[in-house]
Enzyme design. Structure first.
Site, short mmCIF file in Angstrom:
data_model
loop_
_atom_site.label_atom_id
_atom_site.label_comp_id
_atom_site.label_asym_id
_atom_site.label_seq_id
_atom_site.Cartn_x
_atom_site.Cartn_y
_atom_site.Cartn_z
N HIS A 26 0.82 -1.20 0.00
CA HIS A 26 0.00 0.00 0.00
C HIS A 26 0.86 1.25 0.00
O HIS A 26 1.59 1.53 0.95
CB HIS A 26 -0.94 0.01 1.21
CG HIS A 26 -1.90 -1.13 1.22
ND1 HIS A 26 -1.65 -2.29 1.89
CD2 HIS A 26 -3.10 -1.30 0.60
CE1 HIS A 26 -2.68 -3.13 1.71
NE2 HIS A 26 -3.56 -2.54 0.93
N HIS A 33 -4.92 -5.89 -6.17
CA HIS A 33 -4.76 -7.12 -5.41
C HIS A 33 -6.12 -7.59 -4.88
O HIS A 33 -7.11 -6.87 -4.93
CB HIS A 33 -3.75 -6.95 -4.26
CG HIS A 33 -4.10 -5.85 -3.31
ND1 HIS A 33 -3.84 -4.52 -3.57
CD2 HIS A 33 -4.66 -5.87 -2.08
CE1 HIS A 33 -4.25 -3.76 -2.55
NE2 HIS A 33 -4.75 -4.57 -1.63
N CYS A 68 -12.89 -6.00 6.81
CA CYS A 68 -12.22 -6.09 5.50
C CYS A 68 -10.94 -6.90 5.69
O CYS A 68 -10.44 -7.04 6.80
CB CYS A 68 -11.85 -4.71 4.98
SG CYS A 68 -13.21 -3.57 4.77
N HIS A 70 -7.59 -9.42 3.45
CA HIS A 70 -6.95 -9.99 2.26
C HIS A 70 -6.82 -11.50 2.42
O HIS A 70 -6.24 -11.95 3.41
CB HIS A 70 -5.55 -9.38 2.06
CG HIS A 70 -5.53 -7.89 1.97
ND1 HIS A 70 -5.44 -7.09 3.07
CD2 HIS A 70 -5.59 -7.08 0.89
CE1 HIS A 70 -5.44 -5.82 2.68
NE2 HIS A 70 -5.54 -5.79 1.36
N GLU A 88 -10.54 -9.99 13.91
CA GLU A 88 -10.79 -8.56 14.10
C GLU A 88 -11.92 -8.28 15.09
O GLU A 88 -11.86 -7.31 15.83
CB GLU A 88 -11.15 -7.90 12.76
CG GLU A 88 -10.01 -7.86 11.77
CD GLU A 88 -10.34 -7.02 10.53
OE1 GLU A 88 -11.27 -6.19 10.60
OE2 GLU A 88 -9.66 -7.21 9.52
N TYR A 105 -12.52 -1.54 -6.74
CA TYR A 105 -12.45 -0.08 -6.58
C TYR A 105 -10.99 0.36 -6.50
O TYR A 105 -10.08 -0.44 -6.24
CB TYR A 105 -13.20 0.37 -5.33
CG TYR A 105 -12.47 0.05 -4.05
CD1 TYR A 105 -11.71 1.01 -3.40
CD2 TYR A 105 -12.50 -1.23 -3.51
CE1 TYR A 105 -11.01 0.71 -2.25
CE2 TYR A 105 -11.81 -1.54 -2.36
CZ TYR A 105 -11.06 -0.56 -1.73
OH TYR A 105 -10.35 -0.87 -0.60
N GLU A 115 -5.49 2.66 -2.38
CA GLU A 115 -6.05 1.32 -2.16
C GLU A 115 -6.64 0.89 -3.50
O GLU A 115 -7.36 1.66 -4.14
CB GLU A 115 -7.12 1.36 -1.07
CG GLU A 115 -7.59 0.01 -0.60
CD GLU A 115 -6.51 -0.86 0.03
OE1 GLU A 115 -5.71 -1.44 -0.74
OE2 GLU A 115 -6.47 -0.97 1.25
N GLU A 117 -8.25 -2.59 -5.18
CA GLU A 117 -8.61 -3.97 -4.86
C GLU A 117 -9.74 -4.53 -5.72
O GLU A 117 -10.68 -3.81 -6.07
CB GLU A 117 -9.06 -4.06 -3.39
CG GLU A 117 -7.98 -3.70 -2.40
CD GLU A 117 -8.44 -3.76 -0.96
OE1 GLU A 117 -7.58 -3.95 -0.08
OE2 GLU A 117 -9.65 -3.61 -0.70
N TRP A 162 -14.58 2.65 -0.04
CA TRP A 162 -15.11 1.40 -0.59
C TRP A 162 -16.54 1.16 -0.12
O TRP A 162 -17.39 0.75 -0.90
CB TRP A 162 -14.20 0.22 -0.28
CG TRP A 162 -13.90 0.00 1.17
CD1 TRP A 162 -14.59 -0.76 2.06
CD2 TRP A 162 -12.81 0.58 1.91
NE1 TRP A 162 -14.01 -0.71 3.31
CE2 TRP A 162 -12.91 0.10 3.24
CE3 TRP A 162 -11.76 1.44 1.58
CZ2 TRP A 162 -12.00 0.47 4.24
CZ3 TRP A 162 -10.86 1.80 2.57
CH2 TRP A 162 -10.99 1.32 3.88
#
Length: 197
Positions: A26, A33, A68, A70, A88, A105, A115, A117, A162
């Site tokens: 980032h 990604h 959110c 990855h 989280e 986005y 960002e 993704e 997002w």
């Protein structure tokens, strides 16, 4: 670095083209990604919104959707959602529902950090309160879906870029978030389809 977390890099068609360390991905030239977003609801249709931890690289302290993250290389996206909900928010879920399989986005912070993704969107339904991990989440709150969505759409509620793009797409699925149709996994980008990697 031991146990360095990697993200999956993708091309514009949604095919995996490699990996990169999350800590280095980032910046001003963030490559496209794979990621995901998840909206957590309770049995009354309230949505759990979260405020990102203040030390986050991207959008620190900003309110956003529930969770959110990855997927790790080779990890199915739905499994990554379940893993991150536990990490989280302290939420144990057995399944998540795919809602927006082809969402993507690109957003730029005031400092130039980008960002970028491919980010399928999921729903989870829980009957317990979250226990936020302070390393990831500053605070959470439950809000009625309709008033939350209205606040985002009107601009009255500041939200992550997002989520601002996702909310109109979710609203279009119908007024009751618990009744939204589950999307076909065949509509996921190739990198995110089951057994694709």
């Amino acid at each position: 670095m031991i146990n360095e977390e990697l993200v999956v890099l993708v091309d514009r068609e949604g095919n995996a083209i490699g990996t990169a360390p999350k800590a280095q991905v980032h910046g001003p030239e963030t490559p496209l990604h794979l990621a995901f977003s998840c909206y957590v609801f309770d049995e009354h249709g309230r949505v759990l919104v979260s405020r990102r931890a203040l030390h986050k690289i991207t959008w620190p302290g900003v309110w956003t959707n529930s969770c959110c993250g990855h997927p790790l290389p080779g990890e199915p996206v739905h499994a990554a959602v379940i893993r991150r909900l536990a990490f989280e928010l302290g939420l144990q879920v057995e399944r998540v529902d795919l809602l927006l399989p082809d969402f993507s986005y690109r957003a730029v912070m005031e400092n130039g950090t980008v960002e970028h993704e491919i980010c399928p969107v999921y729903r989870a339904v829980v009957s317990v309160d979250a226990r936020p991990n302070p390393d990831e989440v500053a605070e959470v709150k439950w809000l009625p879906w309709d008033s939350f969505a209205e606040g985002v759409l009107s601009g009255a509620m500041p939200i992550s870029p997002w989520a601002r793009e996702q909310i109109p797409l979710l609203v279009a699925l119908g007024p009751d978030p618990l009744a939204w149709p589950v999307a076909d996994e065949d509509r996921l980008p190739p990198v995110a389809r089951p057994l694709a990697r």
